[in-house]
Structures are given as C-alpha cells and as structure tokens.
Design a protein around this motif. Structure first.
Motif, PDB file in Angstrom:
ATOM      1  N   LYS A  67       0.344  19.534  22.733  1.00 61.77           N
ATOM      2  CA  LYS A  67       1.554  19.155  23.469  1.00 61.77           C
ATOM      3  C   LYS A  67       2.115  20.298  24.304  1.00 61.77           C
ATOM      4  O   LYS A  67       2.930  20.058  25.215  1.00 61.77           O
ATOM      5  N   THR A  68       1.712  21.536  24.003  1.00 63.61           N
ATOM      6  CA  THR A  68       2.235  22.675  24.763  1.00 63.61           C
ATOM      7  C   THR A  68       1.472  22.925  26.052  1.00 63.61           C
ATOM      8  O   THR A  68       1.858  23.805  26.835  1.00 63.61           O
ATOM      9  N   HIS A  69       0.395  22.168  26.290  1.00 60.80           N
ATOM     10  CA  HIS A  69      -0.300  22.310  27.572  1.00 60.80           C
ATOM     11  C   HIS A  69       0.681  21.975  28.696  1.00 60.80           C
ATOM     12  O   HIS A  69       1.444  21.002  28.591  1.00 60.80           O
ATOM     13  N   PRO A  70       0.686  22.747  29.782  1.00 59.52           N
ATOM     14  CA  PRO A  70       1.677  22.505  30.838  1.00 59.52           C
ATOM     15  C   PRO A  70       1.721  21.072  31.345  1.00 59.52           C
ATOM     16  O   PRO A  70       2.811  20.534  31.598  1.00 59.52           O
ATOM     17  N   ALA A  71       0.563  20.427  31.475  1.00 57.49           N
ATOM     18  CA  ALA A  71       0.542  19.059  32.005  1.00 57.49           C
ATOM     19  C   ALA A  71       1.140  18.060  31.024  1.00 57.49           C
ATOM     20  O   ALA A  71       1.779  17.081  31.426  1.00 57.49           O
ATOM     21  N   ILE A  72       0.937  18.286  29.721  1.00 60.85           N
ATOM     22  CA  ILE A  72       1.480  17.386  28.701  1.00 60.85           C
ATOM     23  C   ILE A  72       2.974  17.677  28.502  1.00 60.85           C
ATOM     24  O   ILE A  72       3.803  16.760  28.456  1.00 60.85           O
ATOM     25  N   ALA A  73       3.309  18.952  28.382  1.00 58.29           N
ATOM     26  CA  ALA A  73       4.700  19.334  28.147  1.00 58.29           C
ATOM     27  C   ALA A  73       5.612  18.855  29.269  1.00 58.29           C
ATOM     28  O   ALA A  73       6.768  18.471  29.020  1.00 58.29           O
ATOM     29  N   ALA A  74       5.113  18.868  30.510  1.00 61.86           N
ATOM     30  CA  ALA A  74       5.941  18.447  31.643  1.00 61.86           C
ATOM     31  C   ALA A  74       6.348  16.980  31.527  1.00 61.86           C
ATOM     32  O   ALA A  74       7.476  16.607  31.877  1.00 61.86           O
ATOM     33  N   MET A  75       5.436  16.139  31.023  1.00 60.55           N
ATOM     34  CA  MET A  75       5.755  14.717  30.883  1.00 60.55           C
ATOM     35  C   MET A  75       6.713  14.457  29.723  1.00 60.55           C
ATOM     36  O   MET A  75       7.458  13.472  29.718  1.00 60.55           O
ATOM     37  N   LEU A  76       6.713  15.345  28.717  1.00 61.54           N
ATOM     38  CA  LEU A  76       7.576  15.170  27.550  1.00 61.54           C
ATOM     39  C   LEU A  76       8.923  15.868  27.703  1.00 61.54           C
ATOM     40  O   LEU A  76       9.828  15.641  26.878  1.00 61.54           O
ATOM     41  N   GLU A  77       9.078  16.685  28.719  1.00 63.20           N
ATOM     42  CA  GLU A  77      10.295  17.471  28.879  1.00 63.20           C
ATOM     43  C   GLU A  77      11.530  16.573  28.899  1.00 63.20           C
ATOM     44  O   GLU A  77      11.590  15.573  29.623  1.00 63.20           O
ATOM     45  N   GLY A  78      12.501  16.918  28.064  1.00 65.58           N
ATOM     46  CA  GLY A  78      13.728  16.136  28.000  1.00 65.58           C
ATOM     47  C   GLY A  78      13.619  14.883  27.169  1.00 65.58           C
ATOM     48  O   GLY A  78      14.585  14.118  27.059  1.00 65.58           O
TER      49      GLY A  78
END
Length: 551
Positions: A284-295
C-alpha cells in the motif's frame, strides 16, 4: 445409542458458498422442471450466509448466466458495477509500468465481468434457494462425516454446542445433529477439514498433483470521490515481493465510493521471515497505490487461502455417497484470479448427477456422471489453457516466467495444446532454514495507511466463544518449540494474518508456543504452510469466526 437426533434429506450440502448454493438451486430447478420432489439442506458454519465469504471479487457471470439467466433483473447486487476499465501494472519500488492489453489473451481482459462483494452475492443466492424450498442452516458447522455399513458417506453431523475447553459439558450443552443423505456434496471451500479427511480416506488425490495455495489479504476502503472510478480494476505484480516469493495485488473500484484492495502471496515462498500480512501493508505504500488511498478510511479486513494448483491438482471429484465441489476441489483459474464462475458450474454439474441418481433409485454410489460432465465442460477447457502458468512463474521467476506463461496461454488459446503439464510441490516443503536467509525488516505501521494485525482482526468482526476446545490442534505439542523455533524461528508467528500464534518467554530462556484461537479468521494458512504439517485446523463451535459484512 447416539444421543444425537437425525434428519433425513435427499442431498446435504456442506457450505453456503457459490458452489453449494448453486448445487442447491439446481437440484430444486430440476425437480420443478421434471415434476419430481427432492429435499435439500445446506449447512453453513458462519453466523449467516456470507459471513465467512471473502474474495476480490471480479466475477465472470458465465456460471450465473447458466444457473439463473435473468439474474440481472432480480436485484442481484452483482449487477451494480460492471467492469469498465482493466489495467495490469508491473511495480518496482517507486514506479509502475502498464502491461498493454494486446500482450495477454482476450480472456484476461475482464470484458463482461462485474466487481462487487461475493458475500453479498451469496446472500442473494441463498434467498433464491430458499424461495425454491432449500433449507439453509447458518451457524451449524459440519464437524463429522457419517459412514454407512459399506463405508459410503451417508451424511454429516454438526458439532456439539456448549462444550468447555476441557471437554466438559456446560449448562447450555446441546449435542450435534446428524443429517443423513443419499448424497453429500462438500462445498467447504479451500482446505476444508472434512474434505481433507475424505480425500485421505478415499485416496482421491492419488492421480493428481499436490494442491498449492496463495494467501489473499483484503481490505475495504472508503476513498475520496475524486479518486473513485466505478468499474475500474487494477492488478499488480512485482514489488514488494522479493526473490523466492510470488504473488500480486488488486485494486477494485466498487459501489458507493468504496474500493476492495488486496494482496495475494503464493504460499510456496522460501524465506521463513516473510509475512504475507506485512507484504500487503508494504504494498500500500507504493506511490501509485498510496495516491489512490490518500484521504481514505479503512473499513474492513479479512484473509483467506485460495487454491492455486489448477487442473493438475484437482483430485478425483467423487466418492461413495458424495462429491467435492467448488474450492473443496480447487477450480480457481489462477491468472484470471477467478473461481466463482467455475465453482457455480461445478455445483450445477454435481447437482445434475445427484438428481438423476436419486430419481433412478440409487444412493451411496459414486456419481460418475459428475466427473464425466466436468471432462466435457468449459470449466475443464478454461483450466487446461492456464495449467502451466503458475509452475512457469515459480520455476523461472516473475519476469521470465510471466513471459513464458503468456506464450503458453496464447498457444493454448489458439488450440495448440502443449504436450506437457508441469508439476507442483507442496507449499510446506519450500521453507529454507533461518540461517540460510536474510531477515526482512518491515516498517512499523503508521495507523493511517498501514496497520498492525490485531487492529485489523478487530475490523473482521471475528468472535469465538473462548471457553471451547481449541480448534487449532497440534499433532505434537513439542514441535513448535523443539523443532520449528530453532529451524525456522517458528514461522507461524509471521504467516498467520491474524496474530493467532506467538512465542512467549524466549528472552527468559523458557519459550512457549501460544495459540490465540479466538483471533482466527479461518484462512487455513497454518494448516497449509506449517513445515511439519503439525497444525490441523478443525471447525470451532458453529457461528464462530469472522463476520464479513461486505467482503
């Protein structure tokens, strides 16, 4: 004389998953079509239908189309979100590369599929079954196989209720119920403990490869509206798994601003310090995954094993008095990450064989028509096309293996059947000694994007009556400390996604193996991955375990 009461049925089905419910519905459909009568009951160990069901899920509707052709017009929850966009990413630590569609065969593109909750689909299927007269008993775990005087299966018995941990009867003790049947269909799911017993008793796996497995860890998230793309499905491979491990992630945009995300680790990994749970958190900390989960906010968690062996690992499907259906047999299509459609079809095929046998006045024999139907079915054809995919990736690694797997799928898709089927090796034999590997340094959870196991189990709504016999049994209680700890640093501490197993007292020089059975989410990983096969998972008291609301 047994103190248990008994109830007779024509067919008893163990497990209210897609296969079991499809079998029940098909039996009643056949009775209605042909003017006969047939009594059918379904046992479900979860507190309700769907409570123990967990899947991605992207569902190919082919099986459902055959079972209930007008399901889209019946308020079926699966119809809410058709897949509109399919992507496959190759991940490195900081980057991603999209795999072009033209590289993969059309059946990998998810055209015409739907994404949603498999648990909710099963709840809907249960309602259809009950309308047809099927009796469904949630909260009753099938704990024992019943055999007749000829050695054929004649039904199952549910577990006793109200038994204390020391084996004594509590004031609310109630003996189990015997359900007698002309045919018993086993739809327990992956590594069902009764199915395992039947496979051993009747030597059903003598002509098949060992079954192999993956562990899927899933979370539901509510995400920001601007990040939500209903119908978009993304699969990933590559990072964070390193050498000696394979698997991949999924990110499915479903209804109501929610996404289902997860990570599957194949259980053939070699490093005993690997933790599938923490690999999922790291993913989940991969930039592409984390960006979709942000917030966003995590709202649910669960885990379960999946059968990865494919065609060559399917055991003999029938035994005297019954049959294996769905994941009890292992019909998952690994590269598609789909097994619901094949499970539905397997239940239908077994039901048709059982119905004809009962109408012919037979009971207790082998339903030969079921494996015969399977050999001619689209299920077998589909699994044959992909049968070498997992072994190729396992043998040649993620990059080369995936390329070779793609070539074989294209060749098979065009009818160029390869003259070989590769073999599998049992997952519990793959671990290296702890002195042969490097420890994996997992980052601490931040409580926002990544989490610990105990707070995750809380979100699974897992509950067991604590004063009951421990359902995670040890063949030899000394092995965890005397063998697994010095050899592998006791890997159960890490492969369990629910924090069930721990070693305490090691720093004081008095290590003890502790089983926190109340945390168990019934994923069966311990039963599969334990290197000496010392852990045997059996059903707890009915109704115990996770209660997944929307998984």
């Amino acid at each position: 004389m047994s103190e248990r009461e008994s109830m007779p049925y024509d067919v008893v089905i163990v497990g209210a998953g897609p296969a079991g419910l499809a079998a029940a519905i098909r039996l009643k459909q056949l009775a209605a079509e042909k003017g006969g009568e047939i009594s059918v009951c379904v046992l479900e160990k979860g507190s309700e239908v769907g409570a123990h069901i967990l899947s991605g899920a992207v569902v190919d509707p082919r099986g459902l189309d055959e079972l209930i052709p007008d399901w889209r017009d019946r308020d079926c929850p699966l119809a809410e979100v058709p897949v509109t966009d399919n992507q496959h990413w190759i991940l490195t630590r900081k980057s991603k590369f999209s795999l072009p569609h033209f590289i993969t065969p059309p059946f990998m593109h998810n055209k015409g599929t739907y994404t949603g909750s498999l648990g909710n689909l099963c709840r809907w299927l249960a309602a259809q079954a009950e309308e047809l007269g099927v009796e469904i008993f949630p909260g009753f775990a099938a704990a024992e196989i019943l055999f007749d005087h000829n050695g054929a299966v004649m039904g199952v018995a549910t577990g006793d209720m109200g038994v204390a941990r020391d084996g004594t009867h509590k004031p609310d003790y109630t003996p189990g119920l015997e359900l007698h049947a002309k045919y018993t269909l086993m739809g327990e799911g992956v590594r069902g403990h009764l199915s395992k017993e039947l496979i051993r008793t009747f030597d059903l796996a003598r002509d098949s490869q060992p079954q192999v497995y993956g562990l899927g860890i899933k979370e539901l998230w509510d995400i920001k509206p601007e990040n939500h793309v209903p119908g978009q499905v993304i699969h990933t491979q590559g990072w964070p798994l390193g050498e000696g491990a394979n698997g991949g992630g999924f990110f499915y945009h479903q209804a109501n601003g929610q996404v289902a995300i997860g990570f599957v680790t194949w259980l053939n990994y070699s490093n005993p310090y690997l933790s599938p749970f923490q690999e999922m958190q790291r993913w989940k900390t991969h930039p592409a995954i984390a960006a979709m989960l942000e917030g966003g906010k995590r709202v649910s968690y669960g885990a379960r094993a999946i059968s990865d062996g494919g065609l060559q690992s399917i055991p003999k499907l029938v035994f005297p008095g019954g049959a294996l259906i769905g994941d009890s047999a292992g019909f998952l299509n690994v590269p598609r990450i789909k097994g619901s459609h094949t499970a539905l079809k397997s239940g239908m095929m077994a039901a048709e064989a059982a119905y004809d046998a009962i109408q012919a006045g037979r009971a207790g024999d082998e339903l030969a028509a079921y494996p015969e139907a399977f050999e001619k079915s689209w299920v077998r054809k589909e699994l044959s096309i992909v049968r070498n995919v997992l072994p190729l990736v396992e043998r040649f690694g993620d990059a080369i293996g995936t390329g070779l797997a793609g070539i074989t799928m294209w060749l098979e898709y065009f009818g160029l059947k390869l003259p070989f089927t590769m073999k599998h090796h049992p997952d519990h034999e793959s671990l290296w000694r702890k002195d042969q590997v490097k420890k994996i340094d997992y980052p601490k959870p931040d409580g926002v994007l990544t989490f610990d196991r105990l707070s995750s189990v809380f979100l699974s709504n897992t509950n067991h009556e604590e004063d009951q016999p421990v359902h995670l049994t040890l063949k030899d209680p000394n092995i965890p400390v005397d063998y697994d700890l010095p050899m592998y640093d006791e890997p159960a501490q890490r492969y369990c996604p629910a924090g069930v197993y721990e070693i305490v007292g090691e720093e004081e020089g008095n290590p003890k193996f502790v089983i926190n059975a109340q945390n168990c989410v019934h994923c069966k990983t311990c039963d599969i991955k334990d290197p000496t096969q010392n852990i045997n998972w059996v059903v707890p008291e009915g109704g115990g375990g996770p209660n997944y609301p929307n998984m």
